[in-house]
Design a protein around this motif. Structure first.
Motif, short mmCIF file in Angstrom:
data_model
loop_
_atom_site.label_atom_id
_atom_site.label_comp_id
_atom_site.label_asym_id
_atom_site.label_seq_id
_atom_site.Cartn_x
_atom_site.Cartn_y
_atom_site.Cartn_z
N ALA A 39 0.83 -1.21 0.00
CA ALA A 39 0.00 0.00 0.00
C ALA A 39 0.86 1.26 0.00
CB ALA A 39 -0.93 -0.01 1.21
N ASN A 40 1.91 1.26 0.80
CA ASN A 40 2.80 2.42 0.83
C ASN A 40 3.48 2.64 -0.52
OD1 ASN A 40 2.21 2.99 3.49
ND2 ASN A 40 3.94 1.82 4.30
N LYS A 41 3.93 1.57 -1.14
CA LYS A 41 4.58 1.71 -2.45
C LYS A 41 3.57 2.17 -3.51
CE LYS A 41 8.45 -1.34 -1.70
NZ LYS A 41 9.26 -2.45 -2.16
N ALA A 42 2.34 1.66 -3.42
CA ALA A 42 1.31 2.09 -4.37
C ALA A 42 1.01 3.58 -4.19
CB ALA A 42 0.04 1.26 -4.18
N LEU A 43 0.95 4.05 -2.97
CA LEU A 43 0.73 5.48 -2.72
C LEU A 43 1.87 6.32 -3.26
CD1 LEU A 43 -0.76 5.44 0.89
CD2 LEU A 43 -1.95 5.97 -1.24
N ASP A 44 3.10 5.84 -3.07
CA ASP A 44 4.25 6.57 -3.59
C ASP A 44 4.21 6.65 -5.11
OD1 ASP A 44 5.16 6.92 -1.03
OD2 ASP A 44 6.64 5.28 -1.12
N GLY A 46 1.56 6.25 -7.03
CA GLY A 46 0.41 7.06 -7.42
C GLY A 46 0.70 8.54 -7.31
N GLY A 47 1.41 8.94 -6.26
CA GLY A 47 1.77 10.35 -6.11
C GLY A 47 2.71 10.82 -7.20
N ARG A 50 0.66 11.07 -10.42
CA ARG A 50 -0.21 12.24 -10.38
C ARG A 50 0.59 13.52 -10.63
NH1 ARG A 50 -1.68 12.37 -5.25
NH2 ARG A 50 -0.19 14.00 -4.82
#
Length: 118
Positions: A39-44, A46-47, A50
């Motif tokens: 989840a943390n890697k996906a958020l990174d 994704g950021g 974006r």
């Protein structure tokens, strides 16, 4: 005697270090830890995506405005308006069928109904 104590202490220290290292690795491989890491890697990611997409959209918008200005200049759309010319006429979006110019005399009217009997 001192040698035996030294090697015994060294073995205990190596065993504690190895056990600690193995336990940390096992905790990293639990399902909850793997899910949190993913989840943390996906958020990174994704950021970062974006940020790049926003930057790309801003670049496209700037270049589009620049190109529109170039086209307006080339076509003379931004030229000053001559006050002696009449204002441009606008066409009605929906024409009034009751207007006399659209009425047809029934005697000369032609039916476009394909299903009408002839």
């Amino acid at each position: 005697m001192f040698r035996r104590t030294f090697w015994f202490g060294t073995g205990v220290a190596a065993g504690v270090w190895a056990t600690t290292k193995v336990n940390r690795k096992l905790k990293q491989l639990t399902p909850d830890s793997l899910a949190a890491t993913a989840a943390n890697k996906a958020l990174d990611v994704g950021g970062r995506v974006r940020d790049r997409a926003v930057g790309f959209a801003l670049d496209v918008r700037d270049n589009m405005a620049q190109r529109q200005a170039e086209l307006d200049d080339a076509l003379g759309l931004k030229a000053p308006v001559d006050p002696e010319l009449a204002a441009p006429r606008r066409r009605a979006a929906i024409e009034n069928s009751n207007d006399p110019k659209y009425t047809v005399d029934d005697s000369t009217a032609y039916s476009y109904n394909r299903n009408e009997d002839h």
